[in-house]
Design an enzyme around this catalytic site. Structure first.
Site, PDB file in Angstrom:
ATOM      1  N   CYS A 178      -7.407   1.430   4.576  1.00 26.05           N
ATOM      2  CA  CYS A 178      -6.726   2.616   3.950  1.00 26.05           C
ATOM      3  C   CYS A 178      -7.798   3.146   3.024  1.00 26.05           C
ATOM      4  O   CYS A 178      -8.609   4.234   2.997  1.00 26.05           O
ATOM      5  CB  CYS A 178      -5.681   2.860   3.306  1.00 26.05           C
ATOM      6  N   LYS A 192      13.052  16.963  41.105  1.00 27.45           N
ATOM      7  CA  LYS A 192      12.840  17.663  40.760  1.00 27.45           C
ATOM      8  C   LYS A 192      11.055  16.574  39.914  1.00 27.45           C
ATOM      9  O   LYS A 192      11.084  16.886  39.297  1.00 27.45           O
ATOM     10  CB  LYS A 192      13.971  16.985  39.344  1.00 27.45           C
ATOM     11  N   CYS A 250       0.747  -1.133   0.271  1.00 28.02           N
ATOM     12  CA  CYS A 250       0.110   0.190  -0.328  1.00 28.02           C
ATOM     13  C   CYS A 250       0.686   1.367   0.088  1.00 28.02           C
ATOM     14  O   CYS A 250       1.813   1.474   1.268  1.00 28.02           O
ATOM     15  CB  CYS A 250      -1.053   0.042   1.157  1.00 28.02           C
ATOM     16  N   ASP A 292      12.712   9.480  35.879  1.00 25.64           N
ATOM     17  CA  ASP A 292      12.195   9.474  34.694  1.00 25.64           C
ATOM     18  C   ASP A 292      12.492   7.312  34.352  1.00 25.64           C
ATOM     19  O   ASP A 292      11.283   7.366  33.209  1.00 25.64           O
ATOM     20  CB  ASP A 292      13.216   9.869  33.524  1.00 25.64           C
ATOM     21  N   ASP A 347      13.197  25.204  41.905  1.00 24.09           N
ATOM     22  CA  ASP A 347      13.064  24.322  42.460  1.00 24.09           C
ATOM     23  C   ASP A 347      13.430  25.316  43.756  1.00 24.09           C
ATOM     24  O   ASP A 347      13.705  24.527  45.338  1.00 24.09           O
ATOM     25  CB  ASP A 347      13.283  23.421  42.686  1.00 24.09           C
TER      26      ASP A 347
END
Length: 1047
Positions: free
Chosen positions: A62, A483, A31, A748, A341
């Protein structure tokens, strides 16, 4: 005007000034829209053909999407798609003179015996148009297509009927604006052709996946499997063949080797399917920034975090801010939030100076398209700054701007010098009022808004992006979560003030090295196929100011260019704390939108009575109604007591609704039921989840950003002050299921892991020009402390409820992705095995024993095969990744250095925290650098982290000397077993060599390697000299010994 707002009043007011081959026809297998393989029709066994006019290859999904939510036309020839058998009807189908499915079948049956006249076959020809994509010319359609080439061949009508149909088709296309009437002039026709080409180009994908070539990845995978098999046979030999004379040493070595093998599996198999990605920024502009129309690029909020301006110099933070304000993105779509901070007045005053200097710097960058747009690094680059510059005023303006920047640096340096000594009465602001943050642990929340639509304009009279200073409230007795807590405060403030749907967070020392970095991320986040399912787009970290040889592997090239690309091929890269663009909805703890399963193709093909008799649809429909009712009433599994979910709410993407139209991309809440969204939670549940702020709660329901009309700025500022109060998060899900997750200094990794467990995906974007650059500690002690903090965070996650070994099973985390997260939290424990294994060579040399018994031929083969497989795996990994062998070797060396020092201390500190409750302080890595180039590289700072590696070096060096001396003493027969022990010991010494070099500091003339070998050779020569003893007289006769018998 900009004002500093605190908890109760205004304190300060200041004025802020593809290849070019012909396109395949009906036999195409790929496609051209999504890149997936085109399926085979069950009825005919042939490939699906969407358009019978030009044969443009499009897959069935599609095609269905274009008919239901798109323009219902072929992307190539703009002919309206005909309804195929089994497809649902779409708007406008009744207007066309096409047969429906039933009439189609009858028509085909009636014409089986009809032989058409060749003259009646009309041949449709297309001109070979050219589309320019990134400088390459690609033919849109080549050759001619006849009626017999189409699948489901039908009779062509006679000439008159054909002409009528063509006239009707042209009239419909003219109404849509796709075709203009003939006779308007050649220029208009050419302009229309150009517009058509631009529209077709805008409809192309915004990015593409670039798999690693099979000639590179296939041998790599084969070697991995071979190495795994060899490893199994190696362990079989090691376990069943103990060293009888050194049994304790043998047990220790086998346990360490098994742990190393498990660590290798956890690290290696997530790299099984690495990929690369390419973005198309020109298509992004064509789609969302059309001339004469308002741009539809999504707004972005930038987060910059800072703690201590004395360790994180304000000039570095100012450069990061300036690079953000000068980003190549619509000004009204950019807002920058700085989190202070430490409540430092130094940073507050420095930000005021930065906002003033930005009025000159931003227009200069955009006028001359300079890169990078951080002035400190732009003016210090050793390059030809006149390259590609044609404006005659550039040199004059650059000199003037450099002079102004130097004056700006002087003003910042004066602020830093003033802040070195704090007055006894505390800091006082310009209007005479005390600075609210004089007590950094007890102060109200503060917000200062600079620039923006209501602030000062640049020197050319144009608007600048909004800049906001934020310092959250701090009071004794509250846990502020370092943090992670500061980032969550920024999430709430930005939601109240601007509420952009996407958030880009940066450390204060990471500046935008590529002004188009945000556009790179938008190619993924605004993609209609995957954009709504992405939680974030992660960029690699690149660094300035590192020595050429990268002695301590500060660049982390192996991790960013090998491991992260491997994860990108699974569920996405891990979040590394900076250089990441988030989907705000993912931070709110919501699930990604799930597409409903496509109904079976046979439902429209079989009579309804057949489905009813067989029970094919009734049960499903009843279940669907019941499920929808449960979700509407909030009684579904979202708040089930047996299976408590932390996602917040479950969205279901309607199959017939699209988040983005391929050509007309609309903003709003497409695909979601507003009634369902509002009824999933009561107001009480919202407040319990997000906190007591109606404005913030309302913003969480606006997926495309913005906020309800009618809110005046003053009320929004008061609400922003409220959401950063220290008690706002109490009895809410902030830090537990929402925002950055608390419980680890490496928030994180934990936050990204929670998102992946909910089913979100992430993307790794590696543009040719590095998106962001930062500074890294090149000093040995600072580098070890940085690694210690990362490892300590992993240990904290390991002992928490979020450990990947047991958290999130039964969710949507892929098993290879889970292996990578397990490796992320268990790698510090490898330090125990590594320390023991690095001590074994010295013990073997000093005791004369060895961990491996005498080898036979078969055992020698397994040892050699294992070493060869390790080498070949590394070489093939370097081939497909492009990493240099020097970077790979530095990474191997520092793996040993960090493993026997920082990782080891992290394990013991984590155990103390879990068992005894002894917490460790978060140490901010110093971002300052000496004036001399690489001055900090030779700076020696003693720390307890240096003790274990120093001890290992001394032990192994003494062991080498003792082993060689013993071999000399015992004769030639002992040299054979000695070589294995010496190889083992030299392996440890070579890996610790950068550490030894760091210990010795700057050597002006004598290289460290010379000093090392001098010590070794001098020791060996001394022992040999004692053994030979040349000054004693040699006895020439027979050797007489005392017999012990008294004569």
């Amino acid at each position: 005007m900009a004002a500093l707002f605190t908890g109760s009043r205004v304190l300060h007011t200041s004025s802020d000034e593809h290849d070019g081959h012909p396109m395949p026809e009906s036999t195409a297998k790929i496609c051209r829209i999504c890149g997936d393989e085109i399926g085979i029709l069950q009825e005919s066994g042939e490939a699906f053909v969407a358009c019978h006019e030009c044969g443009f290859p499009v897959c069935r999904p599609c095609y269905d999407y274009e008919r239901s939510d798109g323009h219902q036309t072929c992307p190539q020839c703009h002919t309206r798609y005909k309804r195929h058998k089994g497809c649902p009807k779409a708007d406008g189908d009744e207007e066309e003179a096409y047969y429906d499915d039933f009439e189609d079948q009858i028509e085909l049956k009636n014409h089986h015996d009809y032989t058409p006249d060749p003259a009646h076959h009309s041949e449709v020809k297309f001109s070979q148009n050219q589309i320019h994509i990134n400088g390459d010319t690609i033919p849109s359609v080549a050759g001619s297509v006849t009626g017999k080439d189409f699948e489901g061949e039908k009779e062509s009508p006679d000439n008159e009927e054909w002409k009528e149909r063509m006239e009707k088709w042209k009239s419909r296309q003219e109404k849509r604006g796709l075709v203009t009437k003939t006779g308007d002039g050649g220029n208009d026709k050419n302009d229309d052709d150009d517009d058509d080409f631009l529209i077709a180009e805008a409809r192309q994908p915004l990015w593409r996946k670039v798999p690693i070539p099979s000639r590179l990845i296939s041998p790599y995978r084969i070697v991995i499997v071979v190495r795994f098999v060899i490893l199994c046979f190696f362990f079989h030999f090691r376990i069943l063949t103990p060293a009888q004379d050194a049994y304790p040493l043998w047990i220790i070595s086998v346990i360490c080797e098994i742990w190393f093998g498990l660590s290798w599996i956890l690290d290696q198999f997530p790299k099984w399917a690495p990929i690369n990605r390419e973005t198309y920024l020109d298509r992004l502009s064509l789609r969302f920034e059309r001339e004469g129309e308002p741009d539809r690029l999504a707004p972005v909020d930038f987060f910059v975090s800072s703690v201590d301006p004395l360790k994180e110099p304000p000039i570095i933070t100012a450069n990061t801010i300036l690079s953000i304000l000068a980003v190549d993105y619509p000004v009204d779509k950019v807002s920058c939030y700085l989190s202070d901070d430490g409540a430092s007045m130094l940073l507050f005053d420095a930000l005021s100076e930065t906002a003033e200097f930005a009025r000159r710097w931003v227009p200069f960058c955009k006028k001359y398209s300079v890169e990078p747009r951080a002035p400190e690094f732009y003016f210090s680059e050793k390059m030809d700054y006149l390259k590609d510059k044609v404006q005659p005023t550039f040199v004059k303006d650059r000199r003037a701007m450099k002079r102004e920047y130097e004056e700006f640096k002087v003003r910042i340096n004066a602020l830093v010098a003033k802040a070195q000594k704090k007055p006894e009465e505390g800091w006082v602001m310009q209007d005479g009022t005390p600075w609210p943050g004089n007590n950094t642990r007890d102060h109200p929340g503060m917000i200062q808004v600079y620039l923006g639509s209501e602030g000062a304009l640049d020197i050319e009279g144009k608007e600048l992006p909004r800049l906001v200073y934020v310092s959250r409230e701090k009071r004794p007795g509250y846990q502020h979560h370092k943090k992670a807590g500061a980032e969550n405060a920024l999430v709430r403030v930005s939601a109240v003030l601007t509420n952009a749907p996407f958030i880009l967070n940066l450390d204060c020392d990471h500046y935008l090295n590529n002004s188009k970095a945000v556009r790179e991320a938008m190619c993924f986040l605004m993609d209609p196929q995957i954009g709504k399912k992405l939680c974030y787009v992660q960029f690699p970290q690149r660094f300035d100011g590192i020595d050429r040889h990268d002695r301590y592997a500060n660049r982390n090239v192996v991790f960013f260019d090998i491991n992260m690309k491997g994860l990108d091929g699974i569920q996405g890269p891990v979040y590394v704390g900076t250089g990441c663009v988030f989907n705000r909805q993912a931070l709110y703890g919501y699930d990604p939108p799930a597409s409903e399963k496509r109904p079976k193709m046979t439902c429209d093909c079989w009579p309804s009575w057949y489905c009813c008799c067989c029970g094919g649809g009734s049960r499903k429909s009843k279940g669907g109604k019941k499920k929808g009712l449960k979700s509407l009433l909030g009684l579904g599994k979202l708040y089930s007591k047996n299976k408590k979910k932390m996602m917040g709410k479950h969205y279901t993407r309607k199959s017939s609704a699209a988040a983005f139209d391929l050509e007309e991309i609309e903003e709003g809440l497409e695909g979601y039921d507003e009634l369902e969204k509002s009824s999933l939670m009561s107001q009480k549940n919202f407040e319990k989840r997000f906190g007591m702020s109606p404005v913030f709660i309302a913003s969480t329901l606006m997926e495309d950003g913005g906020f309800p009309e009618g809110n005046n700025p003053s009320s929004l500022i008061k609400e922003a002050i409220h959401v950063i109060s220290c008690g706002y998060e109490e009895k809410t899900e902030w830090g537990k299921e929402i925002g950055w997750i608390y419980g680890s200094v490496t928030e994180d990794i934990l936050s990204g892991f929670k998102m992946h467990c909910r089913g979100w995906k992430s993307v790794y974007c590696t543009p040719k020009r590095a998106a962001f650059k930062g500074s890294a500690p090149i000093n040995l002690s600072d580098r070890l402390h940085q690694v210690l903090r990362w490892a300590l965070g992993s240990v904290e996650i390991f002992f928490s409820r979020h450990c990947p070994l047991w958290y999130g099973f039964g969710g949507k985390l892929k098993w290879l992705q889970r292996l990578s997260y397990i490796n992320t939290v268990v790698y510090p424990f490898t330090s125990i095995a590594l320390l023991a294994y690095c001590t074994l060579p010295a013990v073997c040399l000093l005791t004369g024993k060895f961990i491996v018994p005498t080898l036979n031929n078969l055992a020698s083969v397994w040892f050699i095969a294992l070493f060869l497989s390790i080498i070949v795996t590394g070489v093939l990994e370097l081939r497909w990744s492009g990493v240099s062998i020097e970077d790979w070797w530095r990474n191997e060396q520092f793996w040993v250095i960090g493993g026997v020092s920082a990782h080891l201390f992290a394990v013991f500190q984590g155990l103390l925290k879990v068992l005894a409750g002894v917490d460790t302080n978060f140490t901010v890595t110093s971002k300052a650098a000496d004036d001399a180039e690489f001055g900090e590289l030779y700076l020696f700072k003693w720390t307890t982290l240096l003790i274990p590696p120093t001890t290992l070096i001394i032990l192994n060096m003494v062991g080498v000397v003792a082993g060689v001396a013993d071999a000399i003493n015992n004769g030639y027969g002992s040299w054979g077993p000695l070589f294995g022990k010496l190889f083992f010991a030299f392996w440890v010494i070579v890996h610790l060599y950068p550490f030894l070099k760091g210990l010795m500091g700057r050597q002006n003339r004598t290289p460290t390697i010379v000093v090392l070998w001098s010590i070794l050779l001098a020791s060996i020569f001394s022992l040999v000299w004692v053994r030979i003893d040349p000054f004693l007289p040699k006895q020439t006769g027979p050797i007489l010994k005392q017999c012990g018998v008294e004569c």
